[in-house]
Design a protein around this motif. Sequence first.
Motif, PDB file in Angstrom:
ATOM      1  N   TYR A  93       0.627  -1.170  -0.021  1.00 29.27           N
ATOM      2  CA  TYR A  93      -0.022   0.119  -0.036  1.00 29.27           C
ATOM      3  C   TYR A  93       0.876   1.292   0.050  1.00 29.27           C
ATOM      4  N   TYR A  94       0.491   2.253  -1.060  1.00 25.39           N
ATOM      5  CA  TYR A  94       1.395   3.310  -1.091  1.00 25.39           C
ATOM      6  C   TYR A  94       0.626   4.577  -0.703  1.00 25.39           C
ATOM      7  N   CYS A  95       1.154   5.486  -0.002  1.00 31.37           N
ATOM      8  CA  CYS A  95       0.307   6.661   0.245  1.00 31.37           C
ATOM      9  C   CYS A  95       0.811   7.745  -0.974  1.00 31.37           C
ATOM     10  N   SER A  96      -0.116   8.412  -1.491  1.00 30.55           N
ATOM     11  CA  SER A  96       0.133   9.438  -2.641  1.00 30.55           C
ATOM     12  C   SER A  96      -0.372  10.702  -2.095  1.00 30.55           C
ATOM     13  N   ALA A  97       0.446  11.718  -2.839  1.00 34.27           N
ATOM     14  CA  ALA A  97      -0.315  13.030  -2.653  1.00 34.27           C
ATOM     15  C   ALA A  97       0.241  13.666  -4.179  1.00 34.27           C
ATOM     16  N   ALA A  99       0.369  17.146  -6.333  1.00 36.21           N
ATOM     17  CA  ALA A  99       0.230  18.600  -6.538  1.00 36.21           C
ATOM     18  C   ALA A  99       0.329  18.708  -8.091  1.00 36.21           C
ATOM     19  N   LEU A 100       1.485  19.274  -8.695  1.00 40.22           N
ATOM     20  CA  LEU A 100       1.704  19.751  -9.997  1.00 40.22           C
ATOM     21  C   LEU A 100       2.318  18.199 -10.443  1.00 40.22           C
ATOM     22  N   ILE A 101       3.046  17.421  -9.398  1.00 42.15           N
ATOM     23  CA  ILE A 101       3.415  16.090  -9.529  1.00 42.15           C
ATOM     24  C   ILE A 101       2.766  15.052  -8.459  1.00 42.15           C
ATOM     25  N   ILE A 102       3.046  13.947  -8.868  1.00 42.48           N
ATOM     26  CA  ILE A 102       2.287  13.093  -7.474  1.00 42.48           C
ATOM     27  C   ILE A 102       3.462  12.621  -7.066  1.00 42.48           C
ATOM     28  N   TYR A 103       3.523  12.695  -5.875  1.00 40.74           N
ATOM     29  CA  TYR A 103       4.565  12.154  -4.528  1.00 40.74           C
ATOM     30  C   TYR A 103       4.254  10.801  -3.941  1.00 40.74           C
ATOM     31  N   TRP A 104       5.045   9.932  -3.828  1.00 40.61           N
ATOM     32  CA  TRP A 104       4.798   8.604  -3.158  1.00 40.61           C
ATOM     33  C   TRP A 104       5.480   8.361  -1.988  1.00 40.61           C
ATOM     34  N   GLY A 105       4.864   7.453  -0.975  1.00 40.28           N
ATOM     35  CA  GLY A 105       5.518   7.137   0.074  1.00 40.28           C
ATOM     36  C   GLY A 105       6.266   5.811  -0.216  1.00 40.28           C
ATOM     37  N   GLN A 106       7.023   5.417   0.599  1.00 39.37           N
ATOM     38  CA  GLN A 106       7.711   4.147   0.555  1.00 39.37           C
ATOM     39  C   GLN A 106       7.020   2.894   0.282  1.00 39.37           C
ATOM     40  N   GLY A 107       5.936   2.863   0.551  1.00 40.51           N
ATOM     41  CA  GLY A 107       5.021   1.490   0.648  1.00 40.51           C
ATOM     42  C   GLY A 107       5.107   0.814   1.972  1.00 40.51           C
ATOM     43  N   THR A 108       3.981   0.252   2.176  1.00 37.39           N
ATOM     44  CA  THR A 108       3.750  -0.785   3.407  1.00 37.39           C
ATOM     45  C   THR A 108       3.027  -1.964   3.013  1.00 37.39           C
ATOM     46  N   GLN A 109       3.774  -2.824   3.408  1.00 36.38           N
ATOM     47  CA  GLN A 109       3.132  -4.417   2.997  1.00 36.38           C
ATOM     48  C   GLN A 109       1.834  -4.720   4.166  1.00 36.38           C
ATOM     49  N   VAL A 110       0.812  -4.965   3.475  1.00 33.15           N
ATOM     50  CA  VAL A 110      -0.557  -5.544   3.939  1.00 33.15           C
ATOM     51  C   VAL A 110      -0.731  -7.152   3.513  1.00 33.15           C
ATOM     52  N   THR A 111      -0.610  -7.950   4.298  1.00 38.10           N
ATOM     53  CA  THR A 111      -0.731  -9.451   4.110  1.00 38.10           C
ATOM     54  C   THR A 111      -2.106  -9.842   4.969  1.00 38.10           C
ATOM     55  N   VAL A 112      -2.953 -10.356   3.927  1.00 39.96           N
ATOM     56  CA  VAL A 112      -4.144 -11.061   4.713  1.00 39.96           C
ATOM     57  C   VAL A 112      -4.137 -12.560   4.464  1.00 39.96           C
ATOM     58  N   SER A 113      -3.925 -13.293   5.423  1.00 39.23           N
ATOM     59  CA  SER A 113      -3.622 -14.729   5.403  1.00 39.23           C
ATOM     60  C   SER A 113      -4.178 -15.413   6.714  1.00 39.23           C
ATOM     61  N   SER A 114      -4.586 -16.520   6.686  1.00 41.62           N
ATOM     62  CA  SER A 114      -4.851 -17.262   7.624  1.00 41.62           C
ATOM     63  C   SER A 114      -3.552 -18.319   7.800  1.00 41.62           C
TER      64      SER A 114
END
Length: 114
Positions: A93-97, A99-114
Motif C-alpha cells: 500500500y502506497y500513500c500518494s499526494a 500537486a503539480l506532480i505525484i509524490y509517493w511514500g515508500q510503501g507498506t506491506q499488508v498481508t491477509v492470510s490465515s
Amino acid sequence: QVQLVESGGGLVQPGGSLGLSCAASENILSFNTMGWYRQAPGKQRELVAVITSSGRITYADSVKGRFTLSRDSAKNTVYLQMNSLKPEDTAVYYCSARALIIYWGQGTQVTVSS
C-alpha cells in the motif's frame, strides 16, 4: 521535496482489521488529492481511496463499505482504516499526494492470510 511517511500494515487474518497512517512533510490541504494506492504481485498499481482538498472521498468499488479514509489536517496525516479484510487485499500500500506532480511514500506491506 515532499516526504510521505507511512506506518501501519502487517499480517492479519481474513476478516480482521488494520490501520495505515501517512504523515506528510507539508500542509496536506495544499495537495489536490491525497490518498492510498496498492499494488499486488504481478498487478498494476490501483487506486484504493483518495480525498480532495475540499474533502470529497473516492473509493475503489472493491473496498467500499470496508475501508475508510480520513485525515487530520492539524497533523498533516491521512489514515486508512481497513476492516473485513480479504486475502485479495494483500498488496503493498502506497500513500500518494498530488500537486503539480505525484509524490509517493515508500510503501507498506499488508498481508491477509490465515
